[in-house]
Design a protein around this motif. Structure first.
Motif, PDB file in Angstrom:
ATOM      1  N   LEU A  31      35.642  39.153  35.572  1.00  0.00           N
ATOM      2  CA  LEU A  31      34.581  38.933  34.589  1.00  0.00           C
ATOM      3  C   LEU A  31      33.519  37.988  35.139  1.00  0.00           C
ATOM      4  O   LEU A  31      32.330  38.176  34.899  1.00  0.00           O
ATOM      5  CB  LEU A  31      35.164  38.380  33.285  1.00  0.00           C
ATOM      6  CG  LEU A  31      35.904  39.387  32.413  1.00  0.00           C
ATOM      7  CD1 LEU A  31      36.552  38.698  31.214  1.00  0.00           C
ATOM      8  CD2 LEU A  31      34.970  40.491  31.946  1.00  0.00           C
ATOM      9  N   GLN A  32      33.966  36.987  35.882  1.00  0.00           N
ATOM     10  CA  GLN A  32      33.024  36.047  36.492  1.00  0.00           C
ATOM     11  C   GLN A  32      32.100  36.771  37.470  1.00  0.00           C
ATOM     12  O   GLN A  32      30.905  36.527  37.505  1.00  0.00           O
ATOM     13  CB  GLN A  32      33.820  34.956  37.224  1.00  0.00           C
ATOM     14  CG  GLN A  32      33.212  33.606  37.170  1.00  0.00           C
ATOM     15  CD  GLN A  32      34.169  32.581  37.778  1.00  0.00           C
ATOM     16  OE1 GLN A  32      35.047  32.897  38.585  1.00  0.00           O
ATOM     17  NE2 GLN A  32      33.980  31.337  37.393  1.00  0.00           N
ATOM     18  N   LYS A  33      32.652  37.676  38.249  1.00  0.00           N
ATOM     19  CA  LYS A  33      31.853  38.412  39.229  1.00  0.00           C
ATOM     20  C   LYS A  33      30.913  39.406  38.571  1.00  0.00           C
ATOM     21  O   LYS A  33      29.863  39.732  39.120  1.00  0.00           O
ATOM     22  CB  LYS A  33      32.765  39.128  40.228  1.00  0.00           C
ATOM     23  CG  LYS A  33      33.468  38.180  41.154  1.00  0.00           C
ATOM     24  CD  LYS A  33      34.387  38.894  42.118  1.00  0.00           C
ATOM     25  CE  LYS A  33      35.097  37.870  42.999  1.00  0.00           C
ATOM     26  NZ  LYS A  33      36.031  38.488  43.918  1.00  0.00           N
ATOM     27  N   GLN A  59      40.380  32.481  45.612  1.00  0.00           N
ATOM     28  CA  GLN A  59      39.228  32.992  44.865  1.00  0.00           C
ATOM     29  C   GLN A  59      38.196  33.561  45.777  1.00  0.00           C
ATOM     30  O   GLN A  59      37.997  33.283  46.847  1.00  0.00           O
ATOM     31  CB  GLN A  59      38.633  31.868  44.040  1.00  0.00           C
ATOM     32  CG  GLN A  59      39.676  31.316  43.115  1.00  0.00           C
ATOM     33  CD  GLN A  59      39.156  31.018  41.727  1.00  0.00           C
ATOM     34  OE1 GLN A  59      37.993  31.150  41.475  1.00  0.00           O
ATOM     35  NE2 GLN A  59      40.049  30.664  40.856  1.00  0.00           N
ATOM     36  N   ASN A  78      41.681  38.987  35.641  1.00  0.00           N
ATOM     37  CA  ASN A  78      40.634  39.412  34.699  1.00  0.00           C
ATOM     38  C   ASN A  78      39.523  38.375  34.631  1.00  0.00           C
ATOM     39  O   ASN A  78      38.346  38.724  34.586  1.00  0.00           O
ATOM     40  CB  ASN A  78      41.223  39.664  33.308  1.00  0.00           C
ATOM     41  CG  ASN A  78      41.901  41.007  33.204  1.00  0.00           C
ATOM     42  OD1 ASN A  78      41.460  41.989  33.783  1.00  0.00           O
ATOM     43  ND2 ASN A  78      42.999  41.054  32.463  1.00  0.00           N
ATOM     44  N   GLY A  79      39.885  37.111  34.638  1.00  0.00           N
ATOM     45  CA  GLY A  79      38.880  36.046  34.627  1.00  0.00           C
ATOM     46  C   GLY A  79      38.003  36.077  35.866  1.00  0.00           C
ATOM     47  O   GLY A  79      36.775  35.928  35.777  1.00  0.00           O
ATOM     48  N   GLN A  80      38.614  36.289  37.031  1.00  0.00           N
ATOM     49  CA  GLN A  80      37.839  36.376  38.279  1.00  0.00           C
ATOM     50  C   GLN A  80      36.884  37.559  38.250  1.00  0.00           C
ATOM     51  O   GLN A  80      35.734  37.456  38.665  1.00  0.00           O
ATOM     52  CB  GLN A  80      38.778  36.482  39.485  1.00  0.00           C
ATOM     53  CG  GLN A  80      39.466  35.199  39.852  1.00  0.00           C
ATOM     54  CD  GLN A  80      40.376  35.354  41.066  1.00  0.00           C
ATOM     55  OE1 GLN A  80      40.407  36.393  41.728  1.00  0.00           O
ATOM     56  NE2 GLN A  80      41.137  34.315  41.366  1.00  0.00           N
ATOM     57  N   GLU A  98      44.441  35.575  35.218  1.00  0.00           N
ATOM     58  CA  GLU A  98      43.665  35.034  36.339  1.00  0.00           C
ATOM     59  C   GLU A  98      42.750  36.088  36.948  1.00  0.00           C
ATOM     60  O   GLU A  98      41.560  35.849  37.168  1.00  0.00           O
ATOM     61  CB  GLU A  98      44.593  34.474  37.414  1.00  0.00           C
ATOM     62  CG  GLU A  98      43.852  33.909  38.595  1.00  0.00           C
ATOM     63  CD  GLU A  98      44.765  33.366  39.689  1.00  0.00           C
ATOM     64  OE1 GLU A  98      44.256  33.146  40.809  1.00  0.00           O
ATOM     65  OE2 GLU A  98      45.968  33.169  39.448  1.00  0.00           O
ATOM     66  N   GLN A 145      29.417  38.962  35.628  1.00  0.00           N
ATOM     67  CA  GLN A 145      28.424  38.307  34.771  1.00  0.00           C
ATOM     68  C   GLN A 145      27.013  38.592  35.251  1.00  0.00           C
ATOM     69  O   GLN A 145      26.718  38.516  36.438  1.00  0.00           O
ATOM     70  CB  GLN A 145      28.648  36.802  34.741  1.00  0.00           C
ATOM     71  CG  GLN A 145      29.418  36.348  33.546  1.00  0.00           C
ATOM     72  CD  GLN A 145      29.596  34.839  33.537  1.00  0.00           C
ATOM     73  OE1 GLN A 145      29.516  34.176  34.546  1.00  0.00           O
ATOM     74  NE2 GLN A 145      29.854  34.306  32.356  1.00  0.00           N
TER      75      GLN A 145
END
Length: 175
Positions: A65-67, A175, A61-63, A59, A69
């Motif tokens: 990576l989203q930031k 989030q 790492n996904g957050q 979770e 981008q």
């Protein structure tokens, strides 16, 4: 069958179904008691630590990576993010970190957590809201948040293990 036997069997069935329904609530009560007693061993018995850590790392790492981008320095950021995530997960997924989340607090490193005085913690506890419910037959979620920050909820997800025991398997951070 006589009426007494039918009534007894019906009453027994209702009792078993009720007990089965309330088993996650009993697990949450056990977790809260262990957190209040500061009994790390008892609290750990309600947590599947390897699964929780893996889910939380995914979770976070996904957050991150989203930031990152669209950022030209994203590759460098990913390297640092991995190290940061591991440290954060170690702090959050510990008996002390879980106890803090159950009180609606953000987990802090041990030094800062000890510095918080008990009157501040009691005031924060009075502002905490908790909502719980089934998400399915084998999943139960506890939503913990401060009344003045409902959008900052922490969701603790429990999964049924065996027939009547429950363990924390996922922590969903705001989030």
């Amino acid at each position: 069958m006589d009426n007494k036997l039918k009534g007894g069997l019906t009453l027994a069935a209702i009792a078993v179904i009720s007990w089965f329904y309330y088993t996650p609530y009993l697990a949450i009560q056990g977790m809260q008691n262990a957190a209040q007693e500061r009994n790390a061993t008892k609290l750990a018995s309600y947590v599947d630590f390897p699964v929780v850590k893996e889910n939380l790392k995914t979770e976070l790492n996904g957050q991150m990576l989203q930031k990152l981008q669209g950022n030209p320095f994203a590759a460098v950021g990913v390297v640092f993010a991995g190290a940061l995530v591991n440290t954060m997960v170690d702090v959050i997924v510990s008996p002390q970190g879980l106890a803090m989340m159950m009180r609606g607090e953000k987990p802090l490193p041990a030094a800062s957590a000890e510095a918080t005085d008990s009157s501040t913690q009691e005031q924060a506890n009075e502002k905490v809201e908790t909502k719980m419910g089934y998400d399915g037959l084998s999943q139960f979620t506890v939503k913990v948040y401060q009344r003045d920050k409902p959008d900052q909820a922490i969701n603790l997800v429990l999964q049924r293990h065996n027939l009547v025991s429950w363990q924390l398997t996922e922590i969903r951070l705001p989030q």
